[in-house]
Design an enzyme around this catalytic site. Structure first.
Site, PDB file in Angstrom:
ATOM      1  N   HIS A 109       0.836  -1.199   0.000  1.00 20.64           N
ATOM      2  CA  HIS A 109       0.000   0.000   0.000  1.00 20.64           C
ATOM      3  C   HIS A 109       0.877   1.257   0.000  1.00 20.64           C
ATOM      4  O   HIS A 109       0.655   2.168  -0.790  1.00 20.64           O
ATOM      5  CB  HIS A 109      -0.918   0.015   1.221  1.00 20.64           C
ATOM      6  CG  HIS A 109      -2.122  -0.858   1.091  1.00 20.64           C
ATOM      7  ND1 HIS A 109      -2.052  -2.230   1.071  1.00 20.64           N
ATOM      8  CD2 HIS A 109      -3.429  -0.539   0.974  1.00 20.64           C
ATOM      9  CE1 HIS A 109      -3.268  -2.725   0.967  1.00 20.64           C
ATOM     10  NE2 HIS A 109      -4.124  -1.719   0.899  1.00 20.64           N
ATOM     11  N   HIS A 165       1.204  -3.522   9.367  1.00 19.33           N
ATOM     12  CA  HIS A 165       2.584  -3.232   8.968  1.00 19.33           C
ATOM     13  C   HIS A 165       3.345  -2.621  10.124  1.00 19.33           C
ATOM     14  O   HIS A 165       2.770  -1.980  10.999  1.00 19.33           O
ATOM     15  CB  HIS A 165       2.646  -2.275   7.778  1.00 19.33           C
ATOM     16  CG  HIS A 165       2.357  -2.938   6.476  1.00 19.33           C
ATOM     17  ND1 HIS A 165       3.151  -3.918   5.949  1.00 19.33           N
ATOM     18  CD2 HIS A 165       1.340  -2.784   5.604  1.00 19.33           C
ATOM     19  CE1 HIS A 165       2.639  -4.338   4.810  1.00 19.33           C
ATOM     20  NE2 HIS A 165       1.535  -3.667   4.578  1.00 19.33           N
TER      21      HIS A 165
END
Length: 190
Positions: free
Chosen positions: A137, A186
């Protein structure tokens, strides 16, 4: 037409290729040299701090923001952006945009395969599969939205519009990266 493209963009493509290879080597060197305990402490501290903001409204907002970095959103962005560039007779820019985003996706996959960093297990708010680093992303937001912002700056006439564009795209890219930490999928660093 191909000679015109190579003449205009060839040196940039070679430079980008060299930078990508350099980035891959430096990333691997950095990953192998980091102190795992120190990195884990830093990551945990940042994730804990960011997740201390958790509210239902903020979670809904970050889910919407993170969608802008998803494969589905980026495919739509690439199609719309490329079509607009083709309509405005910016054919090579459209081709370069498609190629760059696709190459970025391939590079992201390759780096994940090389590094093999598992996802954090600290209060994940969404479920993701695959490896954590680099964040697809975040990386693809930098590539796709960064390049789109560059095109806006390149084609806009007003300095104010150019400045607003840079600020808006920078904030968007930052928020997409932050959303991945907030959602617990993340690490902040690697």
């Amino acid at each position: 037409m191909r000679q015109e493209f190579l003449k205009q963009y060839g040196k940039y493509l070679v430079t980008i290729g060299i930078l990508i290879l350099l980035f891959m080597v430096l990333t691997q060197l950095l990953a192998s040299e980091l102190n795992p305990n120190l990195l884990q402490q830093f990551d945990f501290a940042i994730i804990t701090w960011v997740q201390s903001w958790i509210t239902p409204l903020l979670t809904d907002s970050f889910n919407a923001i993170t969608y802008l970095g998803s494969v589905q959103a980026l495919i739509i962005l690439v199609i719309i952006t490329s079509l607009m560039l083709f309509i405005f007779k910016k054919t090579w820019e459209g081709i370069l945009y498609i190629f760059t985003v696709a190459a970025g996706g391939g590079l992201n996959w390759l780096l994940k395969w090389i590094i093999h960093r598992e996802r954090p297990d600290i209060n994940p708010l969404v479920v993701e599969s695959g490896y954590s680093f680099p964040s697809g992303h975040a990386m693809m937001a930098i590539i796709a939205y960064g390049m789109l912002g560059y095109y806006f700056v390149l084609f806009l006439q007003s300095k104010a519009a150019k400045s607003i564009t840079v600020i808006a795209f920078t904030i968007l890219i930052f928020l997409i990266g932050l959303s991945r930490i907030y959602l617990g999928v993340h690490y902040p660093v690697m």
